[in-house]
Design a protein around this motif. Structure first.
Motif, mmCIF file in Angstrom:
data_model
loop_
_atom_site.group_PDB
_atom_site.id
_atom_site.type_symbol
_atom_site.label_atom_id
_atom_site.label_comp_id
_atom_site.label_asym_id
_atom_site.label_seq_id
_atom_site.Cartn_x
_atom_site.Cartn_y
_atom_site.Cartn_z
ATOM 1 N N GLY A 7 -41.083 19.188 -33.699
ATOM 2 C CA GLY A 7 -40.819 20.417 -32.898
ATOM 3 C C GLY A 7 -39.475 21.031 -33.115
ATOM 4 N N ASN A 70 -33.495 32.601 -39.581
ATOM 5 C CA ASN A 70 -34.424 31.705 -38.503
ATOM 6 C C ASN A 70 -35.223 32.683 -37.728
ATOM 7 O OD1 ASN A 70 -32.667 32.404 -36.688
ATOM 8 N ND2 ASN A 70 -31.225 31.026 -37.452
ATOM 9 N N ILE A 71 -35.868 32.139 -36.817
ATOM 10 C CA ILE A 71 -36.982 32.907 -35.873
ATOM 11 C C ILE A 71 -36.010 33.513 -34.801
ATOM 12 C CG2 ILE A 71 -37.617 31.126 -34.265
ATOM 13 C CD1 ILE A 71 -40.429 32.340 -34.484
ATOM 14 N N THR A 72 -34.823 32.765 -34.297
ATOM 15 C CA THR A 72 -33.944 33.455 -33.341
ATOM 16 C C THR A 72 -33.503 34.794 -33.751
ATOM 17 O OG1 THR A 72 -33.315 31.258 -32.850
ATOM 18 C CG2 THR A 72 -31.932 33.042 -32.121
ATOM 19 N N LEU A 75 -36.562 37.246 -33.727
ATOM 20 C CA LEU A 75 -37.177 37.471 -32.307
ATOM 21 C C LEU A 75 -35.993 38.582 -31.919
ATOM 22 C CD1 LEU A 75 -38.365 33.897 -30.963
ATOM 23 C CD2 LEU A 75 -39.646 36.354 -30.944
ATOM 24 N N HIS A 97 -39.020 29.964 -25.164
ATOM 25 C CA HIS A 97 -37.657 29.476 -25.694
ATOM 26 C C HIS A 97 -36.590 30.597 -25.315
ATOM 27 C CE1 HIS A 97 -35.164 28.287 -28.821
ATOM 28 N NE2 HIS A 97 -35.670 27.184 -28.858
ATOM 29 N N SER A 99 -34.672 31.798 -27.366
ATOM 30 C CA SER A 99 -34.488 32.904 -28.447
ATOM 31 C C SER A 99 -35.159 34.100 -28.198
ATOM 32 C CB SER A 99 -35.413 32.193 -29.685
ATOM 33 O OG SER A 99 -34.537 31.028 -30.061
ATOM 34 N N ASN A 145 -44.860 33.593 -26.445
ATOM 35 C CA ASN A 145 -44.675 32.453 -27.276
ATOM 36 C C ASN A 145 -46.262 31.867 -27.779
ATOM 37 O OD1 ASN A 145 -43.832 29.741 -28.120
ATOM 38 N ND2 ASN A 145 -42.941 29.444 -26.086
ATOM 39 N N ALA A 147 -47.236 29.007 -28.836
ATOM 40 C CA ALA A 147 -47.332 27.547 -28.256
ATOM 41 C C ALA A 147 -46.143 27.198 -27.606
ATOM 42 C CB ALA A 147 -47.873 26.347 -29.271
ATOM 43 N N ASN A 149 -42.829 24.816 -26.897
ATOM 44 C CA ASN A 149 -42.143 23.894 -27.447
ATOM 45 C C ASN A 149 -41.849 23.015 -26.522
ATOM 46 O OD1 ASN A 149 -40.154 25.714 -26.392
ATOM 47 N ND2 ASN A 149 -38.648 24.351 -27.245
ATOM 48 N N ASP A 172 -44.237 34.624 -31.071
ATOM 49 C CA ASP A 172 -43.134 33.817 -31.357
ATOM 50 C C ASP A 172 -44.015 32.601 -31.865
ATOM 51 O OD1 ASP A 172 -41.588 31.579 -31.696
ATOM 52 O OD2 ASP A 172 -40.635 31.728 -29.758
ATOM 53 N N ALA A 174 -42.956 30.122 -33.814
ATOM 54 C CA ALA A 174 -42.352 28.899 -34.097
ATOM 55 C C ALA A 174 -43.008 27.397 -34.082
ATOM 56 C CB ALA A 174 -40.847 28.717 -33.244
ATOM 57 N N GLN A 175 -43.796 27.538 -33.370
ATOM 58 C CA GLN A 175 -44.337 26.283 -33.127
ATOM 59 C C GLN A 175 -45.865 26.061 -33.717
ATOM 60 O OE1 GLN A 175 -42.893 23.065 -32.176
ATOM 61 N NE2 GLN A 175 -41.091 24.309 -31.632
ATOM 62 N N THR A 195 -40.567 30.673 -38.415
ATOM 63 C CA THR A 195 -39.267 30.115 -38.647
ATOM 64 C C THR A 195 -39.334 28.902 -39.887
ATOM 65 O OG1 THR A 195 -37.068 29.070 -37.893
ATOM 66 C CG2 THR A 195 -39.078 28.049 -37.203
ATOM 67 N N HIS A 197 -38.538 26.077 -41.104
ATOM 68 C CA HIS A 197 -38.059 24.413 -41.198
ATOM 69 C C HIS A 197 -38.634 23.837 -40.344
ATOM 70 C CE1 HIS A 197 -35.596 24.309 -37.368
ATOM 71 N NE2 HIS A 197 -35.753 25.735 -37.431
ATOM 72 N N LYS A 198 -39.691 24.188 -39.318
ATOM 73 C CA LYS A 198 -40.933 23.578 -38.665
ATOM 74 C C LYS A 198 -41.869 23.323 -39.253
ATOM 75 C CE LYS A 198 -38.318 25.388 -34.384
ATOM 76 N NZ LYS A 198 -37.635 24.458 -33.720
HETATM 77 C C1 LIG Z 1 -40.798 28.467 -29.445
HETATM 78 C C2 LIG Z 1 -39.621 28.552 -30.321
HETATM 79 N N1 LIG Z 1 -39.026 29.564 -30.513
HETATM 80 C C3 LIG Z 1 -37.692 29.651 -31.197
HETATM 81 C C4 LIG Z 1 -37.229 28.782 -31.535
HETATM 82 C C5 LIG Z 1 -35.916 28.861 -32.434
HETATM 83 O O1 LIG Z 1 -35.994 28.480 -33.571
HETATM 84 P P1 LIG Z 1 -35.048 28.384 -34.581
HETATM 85 O O2 LIG Z 1 -33.903 27.622 -34.039
HETATM 86 O O3 LIG Z 1 -35.493 27.999 -35.983
HETATM 87 O O4 LIG Z 1 -34.553 29.992 -34.620
HETATM 88 C C6 LIG Z 1 -37.757 27.409 -31.485
HETATM 89 C C7 LIG Z 1 -36.996 26.252 -31.903
HETATM 90 O O5 LIG Z 1 -37.118 25.214 -31.241
HETATM 91 C C8 LIG Z 1 -39.185 27.348 -30.770
HETATM 92 O O6 LIG Z 1 -39.554 26.023 -30.612
#
Ligand SMILES: Cc1ncc(COP(=O)(O)O)c(C=O)c1O
Length: 383
Positions: A7, A70-72, A75, A97, A99, A145, A147, A149, A172, A174-175, A195, A197-198
């Motif tokens: 995660g 990244n997703i941050t 977003l 999250h 972010s 979101n 899912a 995290n 979002d 990300a997950q 993102t 890298h997950k």
């Molecule tokens: C739901 C969710 N959103 C956003 C992020 C941020 O991801 P990143 O650090 O790759 O921008 C994460 C990372 O843990 C996440 O789990």
């Protein structure tokens, strides 16, 4: 080592990813800038990644797939870039999250928006019906979101969309990207943030947002784009409008290789595999004295393969350390950059210990995690 921290970032990366990164690093060129052969090759690498990433969302318009680090960043770009009138109401879940939560809080603090949150029910799930009382004519944006995290709970995006089809929706993912078939959900979003890298199994430093035609997202940053260089105005066409500065070519080469792997193995197969592992851990963990499992219980279909727990007698970081030192199991402790989700789960400020499965984990990994929790429960001490 048993790596159960997918995660945070996935490990290992699929075969071919590091080779693709190394090959791209050996190519001395910047994409979309010069016209020589290495530069054209760099542009091809970026285009391939763009097309593949849009493809995962079921989209045939790769130019609307914008790359970010990244997703941050994605977003932030979407939340701050979609023009909103002062006082507009924005609704998110109470499981976001940071972010998402921090950009929304920033806008709220500046008096630009009113931020409303949908809280999960007792069972840890967000109910679409709980959106209804929050909707008003001033609702101008939904940020969801896909899912959590922390709890792994999936948000009923499709049902929520049906309740307010005209309100722009930022997702979002990300997950879920790479761990859950996204096409159905991407259909219900106006902006899908990702993102690399997950679950997408690529290198860090990669991510992006897909933007539905007709949705206006103003750039957070302007500058070199390799296009319209005669003008001091930044281009207004995608993807250039939102991609100021040189892209992470080697990271995107790695991401494209990871997407090849996902295509080959099949995201639905990966979802089944990961849910099976979560099911093994959840089943084995049942009845362990002092153990609390956060989020939805029962039907696995309501979640992704993220299982956060607290164990009486241990702080979340002590439990994580004990799992690493005694059993070689890597987890993540604390608040997971999601204090809201922990508040909603009753685990703020101590947090929880998170196990998150990936495509390369095995049932033995899940069994080892459960056995370690059982043994540590037996050794319990007062914190
Ligand atoms: C739901 C969710 N959103 C956003 C992020 C941020 O991801 P990143 O650090 O790759 O921008 C994460 C990372 O843990 C996440 O789990």
């Amino acid at each position: 080592m048993i790596y159960l921290d997918n995660g945070a970032t996935s490990f290992p990366k699929p075969p071919g990813v590091s080779e693709a990164v190394a090959r791209a690093l050996a190519n001395p060129a910047s994409p979309g800038r010069s016209g020589h052969k290495p530069a054209l090759e760099a542009s091809r690498i970026v285009f391939r990644a763009r097309k593949k990433l849009a493809g995962i969302l079921g989209k045939a318009d790769p130019e609307r797939m914008v790359f970010t680090p990244n997703i941050t960043w994605a977003l932030n770009a979407a939340i701050k870039g979609i023009p909103l009138e002062k006082g507009a109401e924005v609704i998110s879940t109470a499981l976001e999250h940071n972010s998402t939560a921090r950009p929304l809080r920033e806008l709220e603090k500046a008096g630009a928006i009113v931020w409303k949150k949908i809280h999960p029910r007792e069972n840890g799930l967000i109910e679409a019906a709980d959106l209804l009382p929050l909707l008003s004519p001033r609702t101008k944006l939904l940020v969801l979101n896909h899912a959590s995290n922390v709890t792994g709970a999936l948000t009923p995006v499709e049902k929520m969309r049906r309740l307010c089809p005209d309100v722009p929706l930022i997702l979002d993912a990300a997950q879920t990207a790479g761990a859950y078939p996204l096409e159905d959900f991407a259909r219900h979003a106006d902006v899908v943030c990702l993102t690399g890298h997950k679950g997408l199994l690529g290198p860090t430093g990669t991510g992006g947002l897909w933007i539905r035609p007709g949705v206006d997202v103003r750039p957070l940053a302007v500058g070199g784009s390799g296009s319209n260089s005669e003008s001091l105005e930044h281009p207004d066409f995608l993807p250039d409008a939102l991609e100021a500065g040189t892209l992470n070519t080697h990271g995107l080469a790695g991401l494209a290789a990871a997407l090849d792997y996902l295509e080959e193995r099949g995201i639905e197969n990966i979802r089944r595999h990961e849910l099976d592992l979560a099911g093994v851990l959840l089943g084995e963990a049942e009845g362990i004295s002092g153990l609390r499992i956060l989020g939805p219980s029962g039907n696995l279909e309501n979640r992704v393969a993220t299982v956060s727990v607290t164990l009486e007698g241990y702080s979340s970081s002590d439990l994580s350390s004990a799992l690493e030192s005694g059993y070689g199991i890597m987890t993540r402790a604390g608040l997971h950059c999601a204090p809201l989700a922990h508040e909603a789960s009753g685990t703020f400020p101590g947090g929880a210990t998170r196990f998150s499965f990936g495509p390369f984990n095995t049932p033995e990994d899940a069994l080892a995690a459960a056995a370690a929790l059982r043994e540590l429960s037996g050794k319990r001490r007062a914190v």
